[in-house]
Structures are given as C-alpha cells and as structure tokens.
Write an enzyme that holds these catalytic residues in place. Structure first.
Site, PDB file in Angstrom:
ATOM      1  N   SER A 114       0.878  -1.180   0.000  1.00 25.28           N
ATOM      2  CA  SER A 114       0.000   0.000   0.000  1.00 25.28           C
ATOM      3  C   SER A 114       0.910   1.223   0.000  1.00 25.28           C
ATOM      4  CB  SER A 114      -0.891   0.005   1.239  1.00 25.28           C
ATOM      5  OG  SER A 114      -1.639  -1.174   1.318  1.00 25.28           O
ATOM      6  N   LYS A 161      -6.566   2.536  -3.148  1.00 26.86           N
ATOM      7  CA  LYS A 161      -6.297   1.746  -1.935  1.00 26.86           C
ATOM      8  C   LYS A 161      -6.235   2.655  -0.694  1.00 26.86           C
ATOM      9  CE  LYS A 161      -4.783  -1.360   0.959  1.00 26.86           C
ATOM     10  NZ  LYS A 161      -5.751  -2.233   1.605  1.00 26.86           N
ATOM     11  N   LYS A 187      -0.116   4.908   8.446  1.00 30.51           N
ATOM     12  CA  LYS A 187       0.544   5.270   7.182  1.00 30.51           C
ATOM     13  C   LYS A 187      -0.490   5.437   6.064  1.00 30.51           C
ATOM     14  CE  LYS A 187       1.310   1.979   4.748  1.00 30.51           C
ATOM     15  NZ  LYS A 187       1.330   0.912   3.765  1.00 30.51           N
TER      16      LYS A 187
HETATM   17  P1  NAD Z   1       4.652  -6.703   7.647  1.00 34.13           P
HETATM   18  O1  NAD Z   1       5.280  -5.643   8.467  1.00 34.13           O
HETATM   19  O2  NAD Z   1       4.136  -7.926   8.278  1.00 34.13           O
HETATM   20  O3  NAD Z   1       5.674  -7.153   6.478  1.00 34.13           O
HETATM   21  C1  NAD Z   1       6.567  -6.295   5.847  1.00 34.13           C
HETATM   22  C2  NAD Z   1       7.856  -7.076   5.630  1.00 34.13           C
HETATM   23  O4  NAD Z   1       8.776  -6.238   4.939  1.00 34.13           O
HETATM   24  C3  NAD Z   1       8.539  -7.496   6.933  1.00 34.13           C
HETATM   25  O5  NAD Z   1       8.746  -8.893   6.923  1.00 34.13           O
HETATM   26  C4  NAD Z   1       9.855  -6.730   6.947  1.00 34.13           C
HETATM   27  O6  NAD Z   1      10.923  -7.453   7.518  1.00 34.13           O
HETATM   28  C5  NAD Z   1      10.052  -6.506   5.451  1.00 34.13           C
HETATM   29  N1  NAD Z   1      10.924  -5.385   5.151  1.00 34.13           N
HETATM   30  C6  NAD Z   1      10.898  -4.118   5.651  1.00 34.13           C
HETATM   31  N2  NAD Z   1      11.862  -3.370   5.092  1.00 34.13           N
HETATM   32  C7  NAD Z   1      12.503  -4.177   4.206  1.00 34.13           C
HETATM   33  C8  NAD Z   1      13.588  -3.985   3.309  1.00 34.13           C
HETATM   34  N3  NAD Z   1      14.205  -2.811   3.191  1.00 34.13           N
HETATM   35  N4  NAD Z   1      13.990  -5.036   2.564  1.00 34.13           N
HETATM   36  C9  NAD Z   1      13.372  -6.233   2.649  1.00 34.13           C
HETATM   37  N5  NAD Z   1      12.336  -6.481   3.490  1.00 34.13           N
HETATM   38  C10 NAD Z   1      11.911  -5.458   4.249  1.00 34.13           C
HETATM   39  O7  NAD Z   1       3.516  -5.958   6.792  1.00 34.13           O
HETATM   40  P2  NAD Z   1       2.268  -6.619   6.050  1.00 34.13           P
HETATM   41  O8  NAD Z   1       1.103  -6.591   6.991  1.00 34.13           O
HETATM   42  O9  NAD Z   1       2.680  -7.867   5.384  1.00 34.13           O
HETATM   43  O10 NAD Z   1       1.984  -5.468   4.950  1.00 34.13           O
HETATM   44  C11 NAD Z   1       2.775  -5.322   3.787  1.00 34.13           C
HETATM   45  C12 NAD Z   1       2.103  -4.278   2.903  1.00 34.13           C
HETATM   46  O11 NAD Z   1       0.761  -4.690   2.598  1.00 34.13           O
HETATM   47  C13 NAD Z   1       1.977  -2.890   3.571  1.00 34.13           C
HETATM   48  O12 NAD Z   1       2.143  -1.899   2.613  1.00 34.13           O
HETATM   49  C14 NAD Z   1       0.543  -2.914   4.115  1.00 34.13           C
HETATM   50  O13 NAD Z   1       0.029  -1.603   4.268  1.00 34.13           O
HETATM   51  C15 NAD Z   1      -0.169  -3.719   3.056  1.00 34.13           C
HETATM   52  N6  NAD Z   1      -1.378  -4.441   3.481  1.00 34.13           N
HETATM   53  C16 NAD Z   1      -1.418  -5.132   4.659  1.00 34.13           C
HETATM   54  C17 NAD Z   1      -2.588  -5.816   5.017  1.00 34.13           C
HETATM   55  C18 NAD Z   1      -2.696  -6.598   6.295  1.00 34.13           C
HETATM   56  O14 NAD Z   1      -3.828  -7.000   6.658  1.00 34.13           O
HETATM   57  N7  NAD Z   1      -1.636  -6.887   7.018  1.00 34.13           N
HETATM   58  C19 NAD Z   1      -3.684  -5.794   4.155  1.00 34.13           C
HETATM   59  C20 NAD Z   1      -3.599  -5.109   2.955  1.00 34.13           C
HETATM   60  C21 NAD Z   1      -2.436  -4.428   2.620  1.00 34.13           C
END
Ligand code: NAD
Length: 298
Positions: free
Chosen positions: A104, A179, A248
């Site tokens: 997102s 989104k 965010k």
């Molecule tokens: P999360 O924090 O669980 O996962 C993010 C991952 O990115 C982590 O494992 C972290 O270690 C990794 N990361 C961070 N910086 C990094 C880098 N520089 N290099 C490599 N890896 C890196 O987050 P999430 O819940 O999986 O969400 C991911 C995206 O999806 C976000 O943008 C979020 O807004 C979106 N999203 C989340 C949900 C939800 O329900 N969790 C739903 C829809 C959209």
C-alpha cells in the site's frame, strides 16, 4: 505469465507476503525471496520451488517479475533508487521485466517510479490488495490494479493466483490512490465503531448486543461485521494488520485529499487519532487495538 516460464522475485515476506508467495508456489511458480528478517525461510520449508536469497539484487537477478510487498514508499524508493550512499536495484532489473508493487504505497511515489522505470524499459504495475491475512491465505484478496492496460492483461494470470476480485482502475498510481482512500473509509469506520461501542458500554449497554443492532442497521461496516467480535470485544487485538500501517495509509489518503484541494476535516481527525493511538500503544500494536486505546481515554 505461465508458471513454467516466469521467474519471480518476491521482496517483503511479512504477514501478507508469506501467504501470497505460498499461493504462487502452490500454482507452480518458482520464487526467489528476500526479506530483512532472515527467519522467513522457515515459513517455506514445506513448499518446493522457493529459494531465500541474501539481498534484493540477488532476488531480481534474471527475474521476469518482481513483486514488492513492503511496508511503505520510503522503503521502496530507497530500495529502487538507493540511499545513504548505497546504490538501488532499479538499474539491475532485466530489460522488459515487470515490477508489481503490491504494497500500500503512496500514489505520488508510484507515478514517479513508473515514469523513471518506463524510461528504463521496465513495466511498472501498482497492485495493492485488500482483505487482510485471512484472504491472503485462501487466495481471495481484492486486488486493485493500475498501470498500462496491456501490462495489467499480461499480469492477470499471476494476480489470479492471489486474488478473486481483480479490478483495473487506471494509469500507474491510480490503484495506490484507490487503496489509500479505501483504507481511509475503513479506518474511519473502525474509529467510529470503537467510540460508539465504548460510549454504549459506559451507558450500561452490552456492546455485543449493540453491535448486533449495528449489523442489522445502517451503522454496519467492515469493522462491525468482521472485527468487533473477532478481535476487539474479546481484546485479542490480533487481526494481522498493524496500527502503524493503518496510520501510514491514513496519512497517504490525507495527503491525496489535501493535494486535490478537497475538504478533509474527518481525514485530518482520523490521522490525529491514529497517530495518538500508535504513539501510545507502540510498535507491534494491531489496528484493532484502537478500541483499547479509545477505552483507555475515558
Ligand atoms: P509486515 O510488516 O508484516 O511485512 C513487511 C515485511 O517487509 C517485513 O517482513 C519486513 O521485515 C520486510 N521489510 C521491511 N523493510 C525491508 C527492506 N528494506 N527489505 C526487505 N524487506 C523489508 O507488513 P504486512 O502486513 O505484510 O503489509 C505489507 C504491505 O501490505 C503494507 O504496505 C501494508 O500496508 C499492506 N497491506 C497489509 C494488510 C494486512 O492485513 N496486514 C492488508 C492489505 C495491505
């Protein structure tokens, strides 16, 4: 994009990235994955076709498609274009390959990234998702897609392995705009439900009964239907979507609304409430803990 002839790099294997990558592996794709957290490898031990590599550059080497599922645009922009004297990976993408940003992200950053990447012969597609961890696991995410229509059509078979409702909304950045606006509407519903249920309880009412009434009435929303009983009234606060990410998303939506010179009174208030809750509850808090935050204020 058939599994046999499509090499995928998957960067960002967190709560959402892991189940999305699992569904691609189950469909027969081969993935090279990277995440800052090296423990993610354990989550793929039972699934064939996955190779955990030690850097984003190694993941994209020879890949036809790179999927990003990272927290935000600051992280993505640093990875693509470099930061602190470290070079970015953008110049190393295979010519003619596809970059699918399923995070997102900020629509403004995505438009800029699209411009720069298209000039380098890379196809940029923004494809953020909605539905949370549960739908990521069963492959039924809603996926919103922006970019060239022809690129969307090429990527569709791959997206269908992760989602059910897949809607093309316009040029690059359009999906990230939709989104953020969706998540603003959703967060406003969460905050409203939290405040209303807290007040109902203080008034001597049973919040379970009140929520049942909401769900049979016009106050019904995604929070009242799916979050109040499962994560909020039981104080489990473990839906799998963090408060920091909700904050965010709200900030992105407010930036967009203000950037269009539109009325933004409620969006501003939602940002302020999310900021206060995030600062008070700290790192790791789930967004459904908004209800706990609201209760603690009175
Ligand atoms: P999360 O924090 O669980 O996962 C993010 C991952 O990115 C982590 O494992 C972290 O270690 C990794 N990361 C961070 N910086 C990094 C880098 N520089 N290099 C490599 N890896 C890196 O987050 P999430 O819940 O999986 O969400 C991911 C995206 O999806 C976000 O943008 C979020 O807004 C979106 N999203 C989340 C949900 C939800 O329900 N969790 C739903 C829809 C959209």
């Amino acid at each position: 994009m058939k599994p046999a002839d499509t090499k995928i790099a998957f960067i960002g294997l967190g709560l959402m990235g892991v189940p999305m990558a699992h569904n691609l592996l189950k469909a027969g794709y081969h993935l090279k994955g990277f995440d800052l957290n090296s423990q993610v490898a354990e989550k793929f031990s039972s699934i064939a076709g996955f190779e955990l590599v030690s850097s984003p550059a190694k993941a994209i080497e020879g890949s036809d498609v790179t999927i990003l599922m990272l927290p935000d645009s600051a992280i993505i922009d640093a990875m693509l274009w470099g930061s602190n004297g470290q070079p970015g990976i953008a110049s190393q993408f295979k010519s003619g390959s596809y970059l699918l940003d399923m995070s997102s992200s900020s629509p403004i950053s995505s438009r800029e990234n699209n411009q720069k990447l298209s000039a380098m012969g890379i196809h940029f597609v923004d494809a953020p998702v909605s539905g949370g961890v549960k739908k990521a696991i069963d492959g039924s995410l809603a996926i919103i897609v922006g970019g060239q229509k022809s690129d969307f059509e090429v990527c569709l078979p791959l997206l269908e392995k992760m989602g059910k409702s897949i809607v093309y909304v316009g040029t690059a950045g359009a999906a990230h705009a939709v989104k953020a606006l969706n998540n603003y509407v959703s967060a406003a519903g969460l905050i409203a439900a939290s405040e209303a249920l807290n007040a109902a309880e203080k008034f001597g009412l049973d919040p379970h009964v009140v929520n049942t009434v909401f769900n049979a009435s016009t106050g019904r929303n995604n929070t009242t239907e799916n979050k109040v009983e499962n994560f909020m009234l039981n104080e489990a606060f473990n839906s799998g979507f963090s408060l920091a990410l909700m904050r965010k998303d709200l900030q992105i939506a407010l930036g967009l609304i203000e950037g269009m010179n539109c009325y933004s009174s409620l969006a501003k208030q939602c940002v302020a409430t999310a900021r206060a809750a995030d600062e008070q509850l700290g790192k790791g808090a789930d967004h459904t803990a908004m209800y706990g935050f609201v209760k603690a204020q009175s």
